[in-house]
Motif scaffolding. Sequence first.
Motif, short mmCIF file in Angstrom:
data_model
loop_
_atom_site.label_atom_id
_atom_site.label_comp_id
_atom_site.label_asym_id
_atom_site.label_seq_id
_atom_site.Cartn_x
_atom_site.Cartn_y
_atom_site.Cartn_z
N GLY A 16 0.83 -1.21 0.00
CA GLY A 16 0.00 0.00 0.00
C GLY A 16 0.86 1.26 0.00
N LEU A 18 1.38 3.84 2.30
CA LEU A 18 2.22 4.24 3.44
C LEU A 18 3.35 3.24 3.68
CD1 LEU A 18 2.56 6.23 5.79
CD2 LEU A 18 1.09 4.74 7.15
N ARG A 38 -0.14 -10.26 2.17
CA ARG A 38 -1.10 -11.32 1.80
C ARG A 38 -0.71 -11.91 0.46
NH1 ARG A 38 -6.81 -8.41 3.39
NH2 ARG A 38 -5.99 -6.59 2.33
N LYS A 42 3.05 -8.91 -4.81
CA LYS A 42 2.69 -7.48 -4.95
C LYS A 42 3.63 -6.56 -4.16
CE LYS A 42 -1.58 -6.17 -4.22
NZ LYS A 42 -2.84 -6.20 -3.44
N TYR A 56 -3.48 -10.75 8.52
CA TYR A 56 -3.85 -10.22 9.83
C TYR A 56 -4.68 -11.32 10.50
CZ TYR A 56 -2.12 -5.56 8.61
OH TYR A 56 -1.33 -4.48 8.27
N GLN A 86 -9.30 -8.69 13.13
CA GLN A 86 -8.05 -8.97 12.39
C GLN A 86 -6.85 -8.35 13.11
OE1 GLN A 86 -8.15 -8.10 8.20
NE2 GLN A 86 -10.31 -8.60 8.04
N PHE A 107 -4.83 6.49 15.04
CA PHE A 107 -5.52 7.66 14.48
C PHE A 107 -5.68 8.76 15.53
CE2 PHE A 107 -8.81 10.23 12.66
CZ PHE A 107 -8.37 10.30 11.34
N ASP A 141 -2.01 9.13 13.56
CA ASP A 141 -2.01 9.97 12.35
C ASP A 141 -3.29 10.79 12.27
OD1 ASP A 141 0.14 8.29 11.94
OD2 ASP A 141 -0.89 7.07 10.41
N ASN A 142 -3.15 12.04 11.90
CA ASN A 142 -4.32 12.84 11.55
C ASN A 142 -4.78 12.39 10.16
OD1 ASN A 142 -6.04 15.34 10.99
ND2 ASN A 142 -5.21 15.83 13.01
N ARG A 172 1.12 11.60 3.95
CA ARG A 172 1.61 10.22 4.15
C ARG A 172 3.13 10.22 4.22
NH1 ARG A 172 -2.03 8.48 -0.24
NH2 ARG A 172 -3.62 7.05 0.50
N1 LIG Z 1 -5.18 8.87 8.22
C1 LIG Z 1 -5.99 8.76 7.18
O1 LIG Z 1 -6.52 9.74 6.64
C2 LIG Z 1 -6.27 7.42 6.59
C3 LIG Z 1 -7.02 7.36 5.41
C4 LIG Z 1 -7.25 6.12 4.85
C5 LIG Z 1 -6.76 4.97 5.48
N2 LIG Z 1 -6.05 5.07 6.62
C6 LIG Z 1 -5.52 3.85 7.31
O2 LIG Z 1 -4.10 3.82 7.08
C7 LIG Z 1 -3.74 2.56 6.51
C8 LIG Z 1 -2.56 2.72 5.57
O3 LIG Z 1 -2.88 3.68 4.59
P1 LIG Z 1 -2.46 3.48 3.07
O4 LIG Z 1 -2.75 4.76 2.41
O5 LIG Z 1 -1.12 2.88 2.98
O6 LIG Z 1 -3.55 2.38 2.64
P2 LIG Z 1 -3.49 1.43 1.35
O7 LIG Z 1 -2.69 2.04 0.26
O8 LIG Z 1 -4.89 1.01 1.10
O9 LIG Z 1 -2.67 0.15 1.88
C9 LIG Z 1 -3.15 -0.67 2.89
C10 LIG Z 1 -2.11 -1.76 3.12
O10 LIG Z 1 -2.49 -2.57 4.22
C11 LIG Z 1 -2.61 -3.93 3.78
N3 LIG Z 1 -3.77 -4.53 4.44
C12 LIG Z 1 -4.97 -3.96 4.60
N4 LIG Z 1 -5.80 -4.79 5.24
C13 LIG Z 1 -5.08 -5.92 5.48
C14 LIG Z 1 -5.39 -7.15 6.09
N5 LIG Z 1 -6.60 -7.38 6.57
N6 LIG Z 1 -4.43 -8.10 6.14
C15 LIG Z 1 -3.19 -7.86 5.62
N7 LIG Z 1 -2.84 -6.70 5.03
C16 LIG Z 1 -3.78 -5.74 4.96
C17 LIG Z 1 -2.85 -3.86 2.30
O11 LIG Z 1 -2.44 -5.10 1.72
P3 LIG Z 1 -3.11 -5.69 0.36
O12 LIG Z 1 -2.29 -5.10 -0.76
O13 LIG Z 1 -2.96 -7.16 0.51
O14 LIG Z 1 -4.54 -5.23 0.35
C18 LIG Z 1 -1.95 -2.69 1.91
O15 LIG Z 1 -0.61 -3.09 1.83
C19 LIG Z 1 -5.03 2.06 5.83
O16 LIG Z 1 -5.01 0.65 5.72
C20 LIG Z 1 -6.10 2.56 6.79
O17 LIG Z 1 -6.25 1.70 7.89
C21 LIG Z 1 -5.78 6.28 7.18
#
Ligand SMILES: NC(=O)c1ccc[n+]([C@@H]2O[C@H](COP(=O)([O-])OP(=O)(O)OC[C@H]3O[C@@H](n4cnc5c(N)ncnc54)[C@H](OP(=O)(O)O)[C@@H]3O)[C@@H](O)[C@H]2O)c1
Length: 287
Positions: A16, A18, A38, A42, A56, A86, A107, A141-142, A172
Amino acid sequence: MTGTEQAPLAITGSTGHLGARVARELSDAGIALRLLARTPSKAPRLPGAVAVESRYANDDTTRRSLSGIDTLFMVSGSESADRLQQHYALIDAAAASGVRHIVYTSFAGAAPDAVFTLARDHWATEQHIIDSGMAYTLLRDNFYIDFLPDLVGEDGVIRGPSGDGAVAAVTREDIARVAATVLRSPTEHAGHTYDLTGPEALTMTDVARILQHHRSEEVSFHNETIDEAYASRRKWEAPQWQYDAWVSTYTAIAAGELATVTRDVEVVTGRPPLSLSAYLSLSSEGQ
Ligand SMILES: NC(=O)c1ccc[n+]([C@@H]2O[C@H](COP(=O)([O-])OP(=O)(O)OC[C@H]3O[C@@H](n4cnc5c(N)ncnc54)[C@H](OP(=O)(O)O)[C@@H]3O)[C@@H](O)[C@H]2O)c1
């Protein structure tokens, strides 16, 4: 396992946005990493990093993926009805596998009675980590600055019940810099909770003005009532918890839960965080 797979540092979320940034920063610094994914195919291909299958979950595959790890960077999972279960399962698997320290992306304003419904799950996850007995560092994180341009509808209007409330959103990139700094010397940061914000708190009217300036097209903010907010989001089919999360994103801002600006990004990394305006300028340069 090869030598690199024995690395004492593991990272989730590297497929993902971050996690990928954190993995790249650490790899650039010459640190060996285990990328838990997972779908390992990727995961980013980086010098010194090995991708290993992991979920998870508290199952054999996940415990094996964590064996020999000292420090785990745990990115919060994607929003889902059972995300909290999870999270608990991964924490339990880490504790059972001998992990000593968890660094978790939580958060802003995480609390059992937070207005933003998902911040309650972050609080519960934090408690589970603390109760596990492992050392911990919590990165609260905000909202992502990166996400603010996506709030604008096709008609150029940001809609939501955030009133005059402000949000101290953070990029990010800045969160990733903090995480990488912490992961380079986790013991120094054990027991700390960092509130990661940008340099200013902006109302949605401010956000609209700044976006308009950078886009050279009209952007405005409409302060919906809560009923209007639910109604306007029902055009997307979603479970009730998802509507509650979407609407409470704005009501949490109205309630002031996201308004506090901190210096934690600069304190940890030695560099001040980017503002929305600076982020937009850099993004347009990169295009
Ligand atoms: N602060 C904010 O404004 C904000 C906004 C949106 C989200 N968030 C949170 O911050 C996290 C990281 O942000 P991001 O932008 O990096 O999100 P992202 O690009 O959607 O990436 C999420 C990452 O977490 C992995 N993941 C998610 N659920 C999982 C699970 N159940 N088991 C194993 N791996 C899992 C995903 O793996 P896969 O590739 O296998 O799916 C991916 O690598 C998000 O997952 C969310 O919880 C924060």
